[in-house]
Structures are given as C-alpha cells and as structure tokens.
Design an enzyme around this catalytic site. Structure first.
Site, PDB file in Angstrom:
ATOM      1  N   ARG A   1      58.374  24.935  15.059  1.00  9.14           N
ATOM      2  CA  ARG A   1      59.550  24.283  14.452  1.00  9.14           C
ATOM      3  C   ARG A   1      60.413  25.437  13.865  1.00  9.14           C
ATOM      4  NH1 ARG A   1      55.740  20.867  10.496  1.00  9.14           N
ATOM      5  NH2 ARG A   1      54.072  20.300  12.082  1.00  9.14           N
ATOM      6  N   ASN A   2      59.892  26.604  13.213  1.00 10.41           N
ATOM      7  CA  ASN A   2      61.031  27.659  12.539  1.00 10.41           C
ATOM      8  C   ASN A   2      61.557  28.269  13.679  1.00 10.41           C
ATOM      9  OD1 ASN A   2      59.880  27.389   9.726  1.00 10.41           O
ATOM     10  ND2 ASN A   2      58.086  27.712  10.805  1.00 10.41           N
TER      11      ASN A   2
ATOM     12  N   LYS B   1      55.861  34.817   7.936  1.00 12.98           N
ATOM     13  CA  LYS B   1      56.393  34.727   9.305  1.00 12.98           C
ATOM     14  C   LYS B   1      57.092  33.607   9.646  1.00 12.98           C
ATOM     15  CE  LYS B   1      53.824  31.326  10.696  1.00 12.98           C
ATOM     16  NZ  LYS B   1      53.945  30.302  11.465  1.00 12.98           N
TER      17      LYS B   1
ATOM     18  N   TRP C   1      48.528  19.055  11.854  1.00  6.04           N
ATOM     19  CA  TRP C   1      47.858  20.240  11.717  1.00  6.04           C
ATOM     20  C   TRP C   1      46.397  19.554  11.123  1.00  6.04           C
ATOM     21  CZ3 TRP C   1      44.991  23.441  13.930  1.00  6.04           C
ATOM     22  CH2 TRP C   1      44.432  24.893  13.372  1.00  6.04           C
TER      23      TRP C   1
ATOM     24  N   GLU D   1      58.695  25.201   7.443  1.00  3.03           N
ATOM     25  CA  GLU D   1      58.423  25.839   6.236  1.00  3.03           C
ATOM     26  C   GLU D   1      59.324  27.041   6.085  1.00  3.03           C
ATOM     27  OE1 GLU D   1      56.507  25.189   3.622  1.00  3.03           O
ATOM     28  OE2 GLU D   1      55.012  23.639   4.375  1.00  3.03           O
TER      29      GLU D   1
ATOM     30  N   VAL E   1      58.848  19.141   8.611  1.00  3.03           N
ATOM     31  CA  VAL E   1      59.122  20.285   7.823  1.00  3.03           C
ATOM     32  C   VAL E   1      59.055  21.747   8.596  1.00  3.03           C
ATOM     33  CG1 VAL E   1      58.238  21.427   5.742  1.00  3.03           C
ATOM     34  CG2 VAL E   1      58.044  19.114   5.943  1.00  3.03           C
TER      35      VAL E   1
ATOM     36  N   GLY F   1      46.584  31.432  10.624  1.00  4.38           N
ATOM     37  CA  GLY F   1      46.516  32.267  11.720  1.00  4.38           C
ATOM     38  C   GLY F   1      47.536  31.501  13.102  1.00  4.38           C
TER      39      GLY F   1
ATOM     40  N   LYS G   1      51.323  26.872   5.179  1.00  3.39           N
ATOM     41  CA  LYS G   1      52.089  28.268   5.430  1.00  3.39           C
ATOM     42  C   LYS G   1      53.297  28.306   4.384  1.00  3.39           C
ATOM     43  CE  LYS G   1      49.623  29.246   9.568  1.00  3.39           C
ATOM     44  NZ  LYS G   1      49.782  28.988  11.055  1.00  3.39           N
TER      45      LYS G   1
END
Lengths: 344, 344
Positions: free
Chosen positions: A257-258, A193, A16, A283, A281, A138, A110
């Site tokens: 990723r999540n 989220k 990012w 998060e 990572v 966002g 985040k």
C-alpha cells in the site's frame, strides 16, 4: 504434532489478521478472530470466506469469528493483535477490561500512534495490565502468504516463552520464524520502512531508474538506522528481516500500500484521493510525521523522511522531493555507530 | 570549474569502463580509454560511438581510445580500472611495466580472482608498485548511467587525496559520490552481492513471491555481513551503497547480468549456455566459489552461498536450492558483531 492444540485469539479481521488466523488454524489450533462487522463475521463462520479482507481465501473451519472481545480473550494461550496503529489505543482500552495480566500478547502492527509518536508496545503497556508481550514483523505481504507462498518473519520479545508460543502457533515450512531480542528495533524498523517505501514508490513511478531507487532506499535505510539507534534500538536490527527484508518486499511488491501511495503521489494525485481510492490504511502516511517529530526531538537530520513528510502533508511535489533527495550533500556512506545514544 | 582539467586514464572499454570514460570527459577532463580492439577503437575515435559496449551512446570528443597502455598511463592524474576480475592480474602485470609508484589508481571491479580468492586491490599491490589506491563501487548499472539517469556511488580509500581526485573526475548532480574508509568492506560487498543476485534471479523466475525473494536476499545479506566481517571489514559497510544499495539495484534491474544468470538457471538452462548467451562476464559465477572457499577457511557457514555454488558448479537444480534455503533452520534474525574477527 504431539503438543496439545492451542487456543489463539486474533484481534483484527483485516488483511493480515485474517491471514494470521488462517495460518494458526491450519496448524490445528482453535482460533478466535475478533470481527466487529456482522456481515464479515457471518461470511467467516458460515461460508468460511472473508472477501473484504482476503479475496479468494477459503478459511479453515477452525477459524471462528467473534463479535465480542471477552470470548476471544477468555481461555486463550496467546493473543495476536493486527490492528491499525491509529485504532490501537482504543482497542487496548477495550482489551484492558477483559485481559488477564499473564496473557502473552504479540502485536503485528507496523506504525506509530499519531501525536504521541508512541510504539504499539508502549501503548499496550500504558493502557492494559499486559506485561508479557512481543512483536511479529517482517517481509510478510499478506496477499502472498494467503496464497500459500513462503515467507520469513521475526518475533522480537524479551520472553522466551512467548517466542516458543508464537512458533507453536505459527511456524511452518511456509512461515519461517526468526528470533530477536530487540523489540524496540523491530517495532521501529516496521514503522519507519513504510515511509521509505513511499519514497521508492515515487521514484519508481517517475522512472528514475533502479540505481536511483536503490540510492534512495539506501539513504532511507541509513536514516532509519540512525533514528532507530538514537531511540535505543540495535543498529544491526535494520539489517535483518524486519528492516531491510521488509523494506525490500515493500519496495518490490505491487501489493504494498505504501509503495502504491508513493506512485499515486508521483502521478500528482492528492493524498486524500489516494487514500480514498486505496480504501485501506497506509501506515507510512502517519509514520512520516512521527519519524520527523522523533528526529527533531533528538536533533537528528533525516532528509528523506522530512521530504516525504512535506510531500504528504505540505504539498511539496513528489518530483521536486526526489530531485532534492538525489542532490543532497554527500559525505560518509554509512554512519558510525557505537557513540552515545541520542534519545532513550 | 575553476580547477584545471585533469588527465584521466581508464583501463577497460567494456560497459562500465566506457561509461566512466564518458562521465569523466563530460566534466571536461582529457580521457584516455585503453581499448585493445581495433574496430572498437576506431569507432570511439572516429564515430564517437561504442556499440559493442554501450549501444546508443554518443561519446564526448574528449574520450580518446588508445591501443597501448603506456600513453594511457603517461601524464595521467588518475587511473580508473574497469577490468573483469579474472583478467585483472594480467592487466596489472602489463601495468607494472609502465606505472609510476605515485599514480593514484581506483579500481571499479566487483569480484574475486579465482583460486587465489584475492580482492582486486590485493592483486594490484602484489603485481605493481602502486601504493595509493581505492575502489569505486555501488548501485551503478552502467546502462542506466549512460542514459543520463542519476545514481550514487562510494569511493573507499585510505587516501583523502584519491577521494578528492575521484570527486573532481566524476562527481556531478548525476553521479553522487560518498566516502568510505573501509576499502576491504566495499570490495567484499561488491563481489559478494553478485552471488546473492543470482539467488534472487532464481527466486524471481520461479515466482516464489516478493516475501520469499526478500527473505533470501536478507539471508544472503546476513551471510555477506558475517563473511565480510570475518575477513576484516566493518559490518556497517554492508548497510551502505556498496552493500545493500548495490544488492537492491542488482536484484531489481533487468540489466543485471547476475540476476539474469539466476533466472536462466531456474529455467533449467545449463550454465555454459547461459554464459554463452549472455556474451559478457557475470562476476557472481566466480565469486560464489571464492566466497565458499573463504568461508570454509574461516569455519563459517554460508548456506546461501553454498547452495548457489552447488547450482552453478555441481548441477544442483535451482528449484531444489531455493526450496532448501527457504527451509533452513531458524534462529537469530541478525548475527551479533563485536566479537573477535575470525580471519584477517
């Protein structure tokens, strides 16, 4: 643009951070990207690429990678921080030694810090003299943005000057920037989220169906709103780009990723292997624990967060968690807001 | 179950009506399904199938198809109406001749009536003596439910007796039923979300990316909340199963008709051909017009709804609409609620 070009510092040369640096540079601003890895730095400065963070991207010549923090900060009009949540405090401590108190800082992280369960802006204020800050959050899957696809994002800050600076630095027909005065809500939604996305990834992998997936995401959204409200956020923020918008992108994208962590857990892969394979990572793995701790402190029940936490850290099988969540007691569809805030 | 079995009438032997009848019958209740087509009726009663509405489903022997309304209504404890919005008034007129005023009626229709722009419960009250009514709505893709996959739904009514009856008739570990006292909001969300799904279908087909799709859905959600609030709904309802939940399922599912309409329009197929090929009603095609008319009456700007309406009925190319929506002026991420309601 008739306004003078800015100098913008970007901390964090990951996926990012690198994408943000490129967007800023593409608008004609001088961009200093803090990058500790010598090989990556060399590639950025000499070959205008950063394969480790954004494969395939050709970087603008205006992105300059720097090994040290001081030159990134010195002379900057705006600092963007894209640092993983668990490294955020350490970077703030380094930043504290070089940052002037009037430098506007906008973080793009985040998550919560483990154990302290603090939001990133809370750490920034505790560790540095920075007092003018904001958050950018966002539905912004970096891989898509780096490929030139359009997106919308939110900048939340109490300082109109910072909102203007972020617009000058980043806004374009590709990245649409919206405003919020609910910094706390935007930070909380961004962190929470990711946990819901893990649940969605599980449901997806288990082929529970689009009804069940939508059901779980909505229950997660409800818990998110209740917890964020209890922590002092405006409930409406969860209905915006940083809440439901980000959740929607995260739960749909194969790049999330999540979401991928949830899918892998549903296949029975142990968390350690999932994270090792991911190499980045996720998060939500940390945020689940913080969310549960914050909810407990406020006597709030967040069954979706609690079940995901148990899958992540207490070996509850994903299938059992999803089945249990589908059979939770029913009741009001949406909670009532407007009563007293539970925590502050 | 120790309670006595109910007698439940279901009006509408389409996809959703047939699935609902099956769910009710599976709970052991006598189920009368109003079905005007003789062949379909014969298949339901003799072969326990209804290939035209739910291919592959083996119906319970407790589902009985009836040609006439009177025997469906007579002796029923509860009436479920799953009738397309544009046929709703005509069915209400027939119902008016046979329905007793104390019969609880719950409709399951997500749309507005053309031209009058009325919600289904408004038509029910105008055309019949029914005064105890509710609406059932949520992320309930019938094809998935008919295959035994789990889902959650909302029953909104001012009558606790009706909420209890719907639970007795339908609630199970497969279909989780939640409560709402915002009938208007649940009806409005159900109708409006179909328009947003058309936009999402367009963005999807154009490969605009998950960021852009999430952006459009969130803007649509914001307009939905503003319009529903202006029309007297509670804004929080949009954050529940009937709002964002349904939107999420509709925008993800390959079974969603409205999503498919959006995708076909983005491929340049004219609306008439799209609808002909679909062979079923896509409620969003009608709802777009009503939404725009209602917004105009309240001096409310709903750019996403307006653009979709223009694609549907004024030959605006889908690609131009999506591009224009991505470049709308930015501003507050979420609207403020709590001021005066604009319309009632």
């Amino acid at each position: 643009m008739s306004e003078r070009a800015l100098q913008v510092g970007v901390l964090g040369a990951g996926n990012w951070g690198t994408t943000l640096a490129q967007l800023v540079a593409t608008k004609g601003h001088a961009t200093q990207l803090w990058c500790r890895d010598p090989e990556q730095r060399h590639a950025i400065n000499e070959q205008h690429t950063s394969e480790v963070s954004v494969p395939g991207l050709v970087l603008s010549g205006k992105v300059h990678a720097e090994a040290e923090l001081a030159p990134v900060v010195a002379g900057s009009d705006l600092l963007l921080m894209a640092i993983p949540s668990q490294a955020f405090r350490e970077v703030c401590r380094q930043l504290a030694t070089v940052v002037p108190p009037d430098l506007p800082v906008v973080h793009c992280t985040k998550g919560f810090e483990n154990d302290s369960n603090l939001r990133m802006s809370e750490i920034l204020v505790r560790e540095t003299c920075v007092r003018q800050f904001g958050v950018l959050s966002g539905p912004n899957i970096a891989t898509e943005i780096a490929r030139g696809k359009p997106a919308g994002t939110v900048v939340a800050t109490r300082f109109p000057r910072i909102a203007r600076l972020v617009r000058r630095a980043l806004a374009s027909s590709q990245l649409r920037i919206f405003d919020s005065d609910d910094l706390r809500g935007v930070e909380l939604c961004g962190a929470l989220k990711n946990v819901v996305a893990i649940a969605a990834g599980m449901a997806n992998e288990m082929q529970a169906g689009d009804n069940a997936k939508a059901f779980l995401i909505t229950r997660g959204m409800t818990e998110m709103m209740q917890l964020a409200f209890a922590l002092g956020a405006q409930p409406a923020t969860a209905a915006g780009l940083a809440g439901i918008g980000d959740l929607m992108a995260t739960c749909a994208s194969p790049y999330s990723r999540n979401h991928r962590v949830g899918a892998a857990l549903a296949r029975g892969i142990p968390l350690a292997s999932v994270l090792h394979e991911l190499g980045m990572v996720a998060e939500g793995v940390y945020a689940a624990r913080s969310a549960c701790a914050l909810a407990r402190a406020g006597n709030l029940r967040v069954p979706l967060f609690e079940h995901i936490e148990r899958v992540l850290h207490e070996d509850l099988p994903a299938a059992k968690a999803v089945a249990a969540l589908m059979e939770l007691p029913t009741g009001r569809d949406v909670p009532r807001f407007g009563g007293q805030q539970l925590l502050q």
